[in-house]
Design a protein around this motif. Structure first.
Motif, PDB file in Angstrom:
ATOM      1  N   ARG A 166      32.948  92.179  -0.657  1.00  0.00           N
ATOM      2  CA  ARG A 166      32.332  90.866  -0.615  1.00  0.00           C
ATOM      3  C   ARG A 166      33.391  89.836  -0.991  1.00  0.00           C
ATOM      4  O   ARG A 166      34.242  90.090  -1.833  1.00  0.00           O
ATOM      5  N   CYS A 167      33.295  88.648  -0.378  1.00  0.00           N
ATOM      6  CA  CYS A 167      34.201  87.557  -0.724  1.00  0.00           C
ATOM      7  C   CYS A 167      33.493  86.721  -1.791  1.00  0.00           C
ATOM      8  O   CYS A 167      32.492  86.055  -1.515  1.00  0.00           O
ATOM      9  N   LEU A 168      34.011  86.806  -3.023  1.00  0.00           N
ATOM     10  CA  LEU A 168      33.362  86.175  -4.171  1.00  0.00           C
ATOM     11  C   LEU A 168      34.347  85.291  -4.933  1.00  0.00           C
ATOM     12  O   LEU A 168      35.558  85.479  -4.853  1.00  0.00           O
ATOM     13  N   CYS A 169      33.810  84.376  -5.691  1.00  0.00           N
ATOM     14  CA  CYS A 169      34.657  83.510  -6.519  1.00  0.00           C
ATOM     15  C   CYS A 169      35.120  84.230  -7.779  1.00  0.00           C
ATOM     16  O   CYS A 169      36.147  83.877  -8.362  1.00  0.00           O
ATOM     17  N   PRO A 212      34.497  88.429  -9.950  1.00  0.00           N
ATOM     18  CA  PRO A 212      33.838  89.732  -9.859  1.00  0.00           C
ATOM     19  C   PRO A 212      32.349  89.614 -10.136  1.00  0.00           C
ATOM     20  O   PRO A 212      31.925  88.790 -10.948  1.00  0.00           O
ATOM     21  N   GLU A 213      31.586  90.458  -9.449  1.00  0.00           N
ATOM     22  CA  GLU A 213      30.134  90.390  -9.591  1.00  0.00           C
ATOM     23  C   GLU A 213      29.570  91.798  -9.494  1.00  0.00           C
ATOM     24  O   GLU A 213      29.799  92.506  -8.507  1.00  0.00           O
ATOM     25  N   GLY A 214      28.825  92.211 -10.518  1.00  0.00           N
ATOM     26  CA  GLY A 214      28.256  93.556 -10.527  1.00  0.00           C
ATOM     27  C   GLY A 214      29.360  94.595 -10.426  1.00  0.00           C
ATOM     28  O   GLY A 214      30.346  94.548 -11.153  1.00  0.00           O
ATOM     29  N   ALA A 215      29.209  95.549  -9.509  1.00  0.00           N
ATOM     30  CA  ALA A 215      30.219  96.596  -9.313  1.00  0.00           C
ATOM     31  C   ALA A 215      31.310  96.158  -8.338  1.00  0.00           C
ATOM     32  O   ALA A 215      32.231  96.914  -8.055  1.00  0.00           O
ATOM     33  N   TYR A 216      31.245  94.944  -7.837  1.00  0.00           N
ATOM     34  CA  TYR A 216      32.289  94.411  -6.952  1.00  0.00           C
ATOM     35  C   TYR A 216      33.383  93.794  -7.836  1.00  0.00           C
ATOM     36  O   TYR A 216      33.406  92.588  -8.073  1.00  0.00           O
ATOM     37  N   THR A 217      34.266  94.658  -8.311  1.00  0.00           N
ATOM     38  CA  THR A 217      35.280  94.236  -9.278  1.00  0.00           C
ATOM     39  C   THR A 217      36.705  94.538  -8.837  1.00  0.00           C
ATOM     40  O   THR A 217      37.643  93.979  -9.390  1.00  0.00           O
ATOM     41  N   ASN A 276      31.326  83.938  -0.134  1.00  0.00           N
ATOM     42  CA  ASN A 276      32.000  83.364   1.038  1.00  0.00           C
ATOM     43  C   ASN A 276      32.378  81.887   0.863  1.00  0.00           C
ATOM     44  O   ASN A 276      32.665  81.199   1.842  1.00  0.00           O
ATOM     45  N   ALA A 277      32.403  81.394  -0.353  1.00  0.00           N
ATOM     46  CA  ALA A 277      32.845  80.019  -0.605  1.00  0.00           C
ATOM     47  C   ALA A 277      34.339  79.918  -0.300  1.00  0.00           C
ATOM     48  O   ALA A 277      35.062  80.917  -0.295  1.00  0.00           O
ATOM     49  N   VAL A 278      34.810  78.727  -0.033  1.00  0.00           N
ATOM     50  CA  VAL A 278      36.235  78.495   0.218  1.00  0.00           C
ATOM     51  C   VAL A 278      37.024  78.952  -1.012  1.00  0.00           C
ATOM     52  O   VAL A 278      36.619  78.705  -2.150  1.00  0.00           O
ATOM     53  N   ASN A 279      38.149  79.618  -0.759  1.00  0.00           N
ATOM     54  CA  ASN A 279      39.032  80.174  -1.806  1.00  0.00           C
ATOM     55  C   ASN A 279      38.443  81.389  -2.514  1.00  0.00           C
ATOM     56  O   ASN A 279      38.896  81.746  -3.608  1.00  0.00           O
ATOM     57  N   CYS A 280      37.460  82.045  -1.906  1.00  0.00           N
ATOM     58  CA  CYS A 280      36.914  83.264  -2.510  1.00  0.00           C
ATOM     59  C   CYS A 280      37.940  84.404  -2.391  1.00  0.00           C
ATOM     60  O   CYS A 280      38.887  84.332  -1.609  1.00  0.00           O
ATOM     61  N   THR A 281      37.728  85.421  -3.181  1.00  0.00           N
ATOM     62  CA  THR A 281      38.592  86.605  -3.208  1.00  0.00           C
ATOM     63  C   THR A 281      37.783  87.797  -2.722  1.00  0.00           C
ATOM     64  O   THR A 281      36.605  87.928  -3.063  1.00  0.00           O
TER      65      THR A 281
END
Length: 175
Positions: free
Chosen positions: A55-58, A60-65, A32-37
């Motif tokens: 999830r809003c991430l900077c 890809p992380e784990g299976a969140y791709t 959830n950082a600013v400019n996350c995707t």
């Protein structure tokens, strides 16, 4: 302050997707950082994720791709929005319809109004299974309202009818 050399890094600062721990909480580019995707859970790695799990991430992380949602079966790499529909009992293209007309591996079914197992060549559909009047795999019926006129019938002389649909009327059929 975790980085005295920068005026945008301090306890309580807004976290930004920039590779820094902007808010000095020990985490870099947290969710959830600013400019996350928005990344969607994509367990089958077909580049489409579950719309209801993101999830809003900077990065890809784990299976969140996946950056595109809409996957209707995230355990099947052959099922995702825009995939080819197959005759397999599944909704491959995620449009809520299963085994649609013209699916890959479909068969040409002819409408058989007179139930003689022959249909008119001009009334066919490529289906995964019989549907409605489209119940036979054999075309060639020239009169689909009379079960005694179709390609399997022996031509009857002197009735002025093309009984076997071969475009010849009242000829001596050697069968």
């Amino acid at each position: 302050d975790c980085d005295d050399s920068r005026n945008d890094v301090y306890p309580g600062a807004t976290e930004i997707c920039d590779g820094l721990d902007n808010n000095c909480n020990g985490e870099i580019d947290e969710p959830n950082a600013v400019n996350c995707t928005i990344y969607y859970l994509d367990e089958d790695q077909d580049t489409y994720g579950k719309s209801d799990d993101s999830r809003c991430l900077c990065s890809p992380e784990g299976a969140y791709t996946a950056t595109t949602g809409g996957d209707c079966d995230d355990n099947d790499t052959d099922s995702f929005p825009g995939a080819d529909e197959y005759c397999d009992g599944k909704d491959n293209d995620c449009d809520t319809a299963v085994d649609e007309e013209n699916a890959v591996d479909c068969a040409v079914y002819y409408a058989d109004q007179d139930l003689d197992n022959y249909g008119r060549d001009s009334n066919n559909r490529c289906l995964c299974a019989p549907e409605g009047l489209h119940t036979t795999l054999q075309g060639g019926d020239c009169v689909d309202t009379d079960p005694f006129i179709n390609p399997s019938i022996i031509e009857i002389c002197d009735n002025t009818i093309d009984d076997n649909c071969n475009l010849l009327i009242d000829y001596d059929d050697p069968q």
